[in-house]
Design a protein around this motif. Structure first.
Motif, short mmCIF file in Angstrom:
data_model
loop_
_atom_site.label_atom_id
_atom_site.label_comp_id
_atom_site.label_asym_id
_atom_site.label_seq_id
_atom_site.Cartn_x
_atom_site.Cartn_y
_atom_site.Cartn_z
N ASN A 1 -45.58 5.39 -17.12
CA ASN A 1 -44.27 4.82 -16.81
C ASN A 1 -43.41 5.86 -16.11
O ASN A 1 -43.56 7.06 -16.35
N HIS A 25 -39.64 6.88 -16.08
CA HIS A 25 -38.39 6.66 -16.83
C HIS A 25 -37.26 7.35 -16.08
O HIS A 25 -37.37 8.54 -15.73
N LEU A 78 -36.58 13.03 -20.59
CA LEU A 78 -37.09 12.78 -21.95
C LEU A 78 -37.40 14.13 -22.60
O LEU A 78 -37.82 15.06 -21.90
N ARG A 121 -33.44 8.46 -24.08
CA ARG A 121 -34.42 7.39 -24.26
C ARG A 121 -33.75 6.04 -24.11
O ARG A 121 -32.59 5.90 -24.43
N ALA A 138 -31.00 4.66 -18.43
CA ALA A 138 -31.14 6.10 -18.68
C ALA A 138 -30.50 6.93 -17.57
O ALA A 138 -29.94 8.01 -17.83
N ASP A 169 -39.96 5.11 -25.21
CA ASP A 169 -39.93 6.32 -24.37
C ASP A 169 -40.22 7.58 -25.20
O ASP A 169 -39.56 8.61 -25.06
#
Lengths: 366, 264
Positions: free
Chosen positions: B145, B147, B151, B155, B159, B182
């Motif tokens: 993924n 994101h 991270l 999370r 974001a 996440d």
């Protein structure tokens, strides 16, 4: 730079809700009417919630109104220092009420802090001494009150005004008594953050209104005693639950929850929304985490979305319903004054927090 | 490498870009899983989250209308620069003879069966809702993924916007999906440069483009998971921003964008 749109919107809602609160006093012949109903109109005044409306009136700059209702409350105080339960004038069967007396102390001590006159703190002191006189060894009251067989945990919302009165008078007996009550309520915390006996009845389910009372009382006691680790921190598991539920449901927190934090029924308690938003913001003062403010904003937005700001009927303009939909189980088909009071408080607290963050960013950019 | 692409709706441009870039990089796109957009429960959740007025914009996006916002504009430009002509997954699948499966839910039996049958080595996640154990088991937890935040600090939802409010540098994190939100191991962190003219939508657009590139790169050169940075800790989950917080994020972006421009 113009004000952010959300702050402008919150100001409009605050003005309309504050105006409604003033109308409830104009109709109340001394105090603030408990509620407005489209079917029956304005109710009689309610001393309990008139009491805790006083800090809100002061916050809104309505000092004369606050003084007027404060004098009215003093005028209806019982000889022994207590106030009766229920609306005013009381029924023949009316009895002095622990909870209602506590909420009136909240208003009178607010007037004291606003330097409004010694008569208010004297009345509060007599009320607090009456509360102490009825306390059992565990710091709660024998025989319960309202509909429960034992004193409910939301009586932390009585212990808080007792501590305010201790601060105002220096009477250490009040502090000692309140500390005993706090210890008893804290011992009711379950592993999942739920406080047993948080509701009106003996059942392990409660409106968010009384859950929020329980948590607010403990948070304020923690503040007044400077005891975050021993008191305030104990509310965090419950606050985390409320925040998460709020976020997952986009601000539509269920109106009633059971001891496993499951929804009971399919309606929202708007008073509980506003009170929970305030609790989240109080917690956020320590945490400094805008993710918590986000949850509070969603709850406040949800209450705003249910309000009508331009209704031709004055009793509905700016009013906050007990339940949403309005036929929900909490204050069915009525618009209580305490919902308006807590919505005002939540709007003020949220707007101040957001404005401070905008100001910080403005400073950073310059 | 055999890959499968997921998407939350048919006209998801970033999913089209992902499928096409993976193909051009020599990978075999063995299937595409798309979640049906017009479902009562999904529409209800959308309205609860964003309000009824947002349905109009959503309908335009679903219908394939472009330039609804700067986020779409960035991806549109990305596709144009790479001469990618398709503007929906169904179109792309037709052109390249790839199996497309439209499902109610990525965790449904039909989605899991399709994923199992495709016998893929990697799943490139480009939307479609939270993946549960059932789907992860079906593909042996090999889901990557992109994101739109750093991270483990940021999370959850929105974001990219939350990074601005939580004092983090705008970052896209390529990571494995596990059963948490996440919480899977990080593969790559991509810094996103801010400019004075950026708004939240254009920043999101940049993140989406960086995410597509990062996911394709991860297929070619899958390094071992990165260690957690010193001092970084997983924190409270982020959720969609309330309008008041979104305004704050926009203000924070203006401040940061101006500072970046002044220093750069």
């Amino acid at each position: 730079m113009s004000e952010p749109q959300s702050l402008e919107r919150y100001t409009r809602h605050l003005e309309a809700t504050g105006d409604w609160l003033v109308r409830s006093i104009e109709q109340g012949r001394g105090g603030s009417c408990a509620h407005f109903s489209p079917a029956t109109g304005w109710s009689r005044p309610y001393p309990e919630t008139t009491g805790y409306a006083i800090p809100t009136l002061l916050e809104l700059g309505l000092r004369e109104r606050a003084l007027d209702v404060g004098r009215w409350l003093c005028s209806i105080q019982n000889e022994d220092g207590s106030w009766n339960g229920g609306l005013y004038p009381p029924k023949k069967t009316a009895k002095p009420s622990v909870f209602n007396t506590g909420q009136i102390l909240d208003g009178l001590t607010a007037l004291h802090r606003a330097r409004a006159g010694v008569e208010f703190v004297d009345a509060a002191h007599r009320g607090a001494r009456w509360l102490v006189s009825g306390m059992a060894r565990n710091g709660l009251w024998a025989g319960g009150d309202y509909r429960a067989s034992e004193t409910p945990s939301y009586y932390s919302h009585v212990l808080w005004p007792m501590l305010e009165t201790w601060r105002a008078t220096g009477d250490d007996a009040l502090r000692e008594a309140a500390e005993r009550g706090i210890a008893t309520i804290l011992a009711r915390a379950r592993g999942n953050g739920w406080f047993s006996r948080s509701g009106f009845t003996d059942e392990e389910r409660a409106f968010t209104h009384t859950i929020a009372y329980t948590l607010r009382g403990l948070l304020e006691c923690s503040r007044l005693l400077g005891a975050w680790d021993d008191i305030g921190a104990k509310t965090v598991p419950a606050l985390e639950r409320m925040l998460r539920k709020t976020e997952l449901l986009h601000g539509r927190l269920p109106g009633e929850l059971d001891c496993e934090w499951r929804a009971v029924g399919d309606y929202e308690c708007l008073t509980g929304h506003a009170q929970t938003a305030i609790n989240l913001l109080l917690w956020e003062e320590r945490e400094r985490d805008l993710r918590i403010v986000n949850g509070a904003a969603k709850l406040v937005d949800r209450v705003c979305a249910t309000q009508t700001l331009r209704h031709p009927l004055a009793g509905l303009r700016g009013a906050v319903a007990g339940s949403w939909p309005i036929w929900g189980r909490y204050m069915t088909l009525r618009y209580p004054n305490w919902a308006a009071k807590y919505h005002c408080d939540a709007l003020v607290a949220l707007s101040m927090r957001l404005a401070s963050e905008h100001a910080r960013l403005t400073c950073a950019s310059s | 490498m055999r890959v499968l692409v997921t998407a939350g709706f048919d006209a998801a441009l970033h999913a089209v870009a992902l499928a096409e870039l993976a193909r051009r990089a020599g990978h075999t796109v063995a299937g595409v899983l798309v979640v049906r957009a017009l479902q009562a429960a999904r529409v209800r959740a959308w309205v609860r989250q964003r309000g009824a007025r947002s349905l109009f914009d959503a309908a335009k996006r679903l219908a394939g209308s472009r330039n609804v916002d700067a986020r779409d504009a960035a991806m549109e430009e990305f596709l144009r620069e790479r001469s990618i002509a398709e503007r929906s997954l169904s179109q792309w699948c037709r052109v390249h003879d790839v199996a497309l499966c439209t499902v109610e839910d990525l965790n449904s039996e039909s989605a899991c069966s399709f994923a199992r049958a495709a016998r893929v080595e990697r799943v490139l996640y480009a939307g479609g809702g939270i993946l549960r154990e059932r789907f992860l088991a079906a593909v042996e937890a090999r889901v990557l993924n992109a994101h739109a935040g750093p991270l483990p600090e940021v999370r959850g939802m929105n974001a990219c916007e939350w990074s601005l409010l939580l004092g983090c540098e705008p970052t896209v994190t390529i990571h494995w999906i596990d059963s948490g939100i996440d919480t899977g191991a990080t593969v790559e962190r991509i810094a996103i440069a801010l400019e004075a003219r950026d708004d939240l939508e254009s920043l999101r657009g940049k993140c989406t483009v960086a995410g597509v590139r990062g996911l394709v790169r991860a297929l070619d050169d899958l390094a071992p998971p990165l260690p957690t940075r010193d001092g970084a800790k997983s924190s409270r989950q982020c959720f969609t921003m309330a309008p008041a917080l979104r305004e704050l994020a926009q203000a924070a972006l203006r401040v940061r964008g101006s500072a970046e421009s002044a220093s750069g």
